[in-house]
Write a protein that holds these residues in place. Structure first.
Motif, mmCIF file in Angstrom:
data_model
loop_
_atom_site.group_PDB
_atom_site.id
_atom_site.type_symbol
_atom_site.label_atom_id
_atom_site.label_comp_id
_atom_site.label_asym_id
_atom_site.label_seq_id
_atom_site.Cartn_x
_atom_site.Cartn_y
_atom_site.Cartn_z
ATOM 1 N N UNK A 141 0.826 -1.211 0.000
ATOM 2 C CA UNK A 141 0.000 0.000 0.000
ATOM 3 C C UNK A 141 0.858 1.258 0.000
ATOM 4 N N UNK A 142 1.893 1.269 0.815
ATOM 5 C CA UNK A 142 2.752 2.461 0.898
ATOM 6 C C UNK A 142 3.374 2.803 -0.455
ATOM 7 N N UNK A 143 3.831 1.776 -1.161
ATOM 8 C CA UNK A 143 4.441 2.006 -2.470
ATOM 9 C C UNK A 143 3.440 2.587 -3.458
ATOM 10 N N UNK A 144 2.203 2.083 -3.392
ATOM 11 C CA UNK A 144 1.163 2.604 -4.290
ATOM 12 C C UNK A 144 0.791 4.028 -3.911
ATOM 13 N N UNK A 145 0.725 4.289 -2.618
ATOM 14 C CA UNK A 145 0.373 5.636 -2.169
ATOM 15 C C UNK A 145 1.378 6.654 -2.693
ATOM 16 N N UNK A 146 2.645 6.285 -2.658
ATOM 17 C CA UNK A 146 3.678 7.209 -3.124
ATOM 18 C C UNK A 146 3.487 7.532 -4.613
ATOM 19 N N UNK A 147 3.253 6.489 -5.398
ATOM 20 C CA UNK A 147 3.027 6.700 -6.838
ATOM 21 C C UNK A 147 1.805 7.596 -7.064
ATOM 22 N N UNK A 148 0.746 7.338 -6.334
ATOM 23 C CA UNK A 148 -0.483 8.131 -6.513
ATOM 24 C C UNK A 148 -0.277 9.584 -6.103
ATOM 25 N N UNK A 149 0.457 9.796 -5.038
ATOM 26 C CA UNK A 149 0.729 11.169 -4.609
ATOM 27 C C UNK A 149 1.513 11.940 -5.666
ATOM 28 N N UNK A 150 2.468 11.251 -6.284
ATOM 29 C CA UNK A 150 3.255 11.920 -7.331
ATOM 30 C C UNK A 150 2.373 12.276 -8.522
ATOM 31 N N UNK A 151 1.488 11.378 -8.878
ATOM 32 C CA UNK A 151 0.587 11.632 -10.008
ATOM 33 C C UNK A 151 -0.322 12.823 -9.693
ATOM 34 N N UNK A 152 -0.859 12.851 -8.491
ATOM 35 C CA UNK A 152 -1.740 13.957 -8.096
ATOM 36 C C UNK A 152 -0.971 15.284 -8.033
ATOM 37 N N UNK A 153 0.248 15.219 -7.507
ATOM 38 C CA UNK A 153 1.056 16.440 -7.402
ATOM 39 C C UNK A 153 1.370 17.000 -8.781
ATOM 40 N N UNK A 154 1.431 16.142 -9.785
ATOM 41 C CA UNK A 154 1.712 16.595 -11.150
ATOM 42 C C UNK A 154 0.450 17.102 -11.849
ATOM 43 N N UNK A 155 -0.701 17.084 -11.157
ATOM 44 C CA UNK A 155 -1.882 17.758 -11.693
ATOM 45 C C UNK A 155 -3.079 16.897 -12.042
ATOM 46 N N UNK A 156 -2.945 15.583 -11.941
ATOM 47 C CA UNK A 156 -4.074 14.714 -12.284
ATOM 48 C C UNK A 156 -5.019 14.583 -11.087
#
Ligand code: ADP
Ligand code: ADP
Length: 226
Positions: free
Chosen positions: A171-186
């Motif tokens: 879960x932690x690994x997925x959360x990190x990826x999702x946070x990066x995607x959101x931070x980039x504007x999605x």
């Protein structure tokens, strides 16, 4: 214009189960939004309708102002979907999975290769690009699903219980990826029945129970009431 706007959405399945009983919600552009609720609440049904896998019974759904029933294909082009189950061919390599997926959606091969490198790096999978994806760990497979959904450059990424049944490290690994995607504007919308996942990731949430939204608002405000 909200990224997603739902008004009085109802869904009654053929077996008369009323899965959604008049759901309304707005998700702002750039938000990280959780739809939280127990099993059977109607989360998958709602996600299914927004991603055009399930037909609605009544009500309206707009994606960036485009009505799903009026122009389904234009609305769909703005959405990336990460399904619950791993559904790529595990006998293919991650790079090929991403490039072929983008090709299916009309992205040129050169552009797809550029995007695949970006997405594999963001998902911490670049060093696995040429492995047989069958040999990836469970967490890597799930991050590959996220990377694949991003290949069409969706404005809105929707995930159905992305971390159901997986352990905390994954879960932690997925959360990190999702946070990066959101931070980039999605904009991201995910369904979950883990409160701590919603709490950690999301700015806004709606709580759904038996087909009805029972609370909706900023995470902090709702936490204070729980
Ligand atoms: P959740 O994702 O929150 O677990 P679902 O949307 O899967 O909830 O289910 C909501 C309700 O609709 C449940 O009672 C479920 O059994 C029912 N349901 C879901 N899919 C179908 C279907 N294809 N046909 C009939 N009933 C369904
Ligand atoms: P979820 O993981 O969202 O809780 P389930 O595991 O309950 O969903 O259901 C898995 C699949 O079965 C979904 O595609 C759902 O639409 C379908 N389904 C769920 N409940 C029913 C039902 N009562 N009748 C027919 N199909 C159902």
């Amino acid at each position: 214009v909200p990224a997603l706007s739902i008004r009085d959405l109802r869904k009654t399945y053929d077996n008369k189960v009323e899965a959604l009983k008049g759901v309304s919600l707005d998700v702002a552009e750039g938000d990280f939004f959780a739809l939280l609720g127990p099993n059977g609440a109607g989360k998958s049904t709602l996600i299914g309708i927004v991603s055009s896998l399930v037909n609605l019974t009544s009500g309206s759904v707009q994606v960036h102002g485009i009505d799903l029933r009026r122009d389904r294909s234009a609305a769909m082009r703005m959405i990336g979907l990460v399904p619950q189950e791993i559904n790529f061919n595990t006998f293919e390599q991650p790079l090929d999975i991403l490039v072929n997926y983008a090709g299916f959606y009309g992205v040129s091969r050169d552009e797809a290769i550029v995007r695949a490198e970006e997405e594999l790096k963001r998902a911490q999978l670049w060093d696995k690009a040429r492995m047989m994806s069958r040999t990836l760990s469970g967490g890597m497979k799930r991050r590959l699903m996220i990377a694949r959904a991003m290949m069409t450059r969706p404005r809105l990424l929707i995930l159905d219980e992305p971390t159901a049944g997986v352990d905390i490290e994954i879960r932690r690994g997925m959360w990190q990826t999702l946070r990066e995607i959101n931070a980039a504007g999605t904009t991201i919308i995910l369904t979950t029945h883990y409160l701590e996942e919603a709490e950690y990731l999301c700015r806004n949430l709606a709580i759904i129970d038996r087909g009805t939204i029972v609370a909706q608002g900023p995470m902090r405000q709702l936490l204070a009431r729980l």
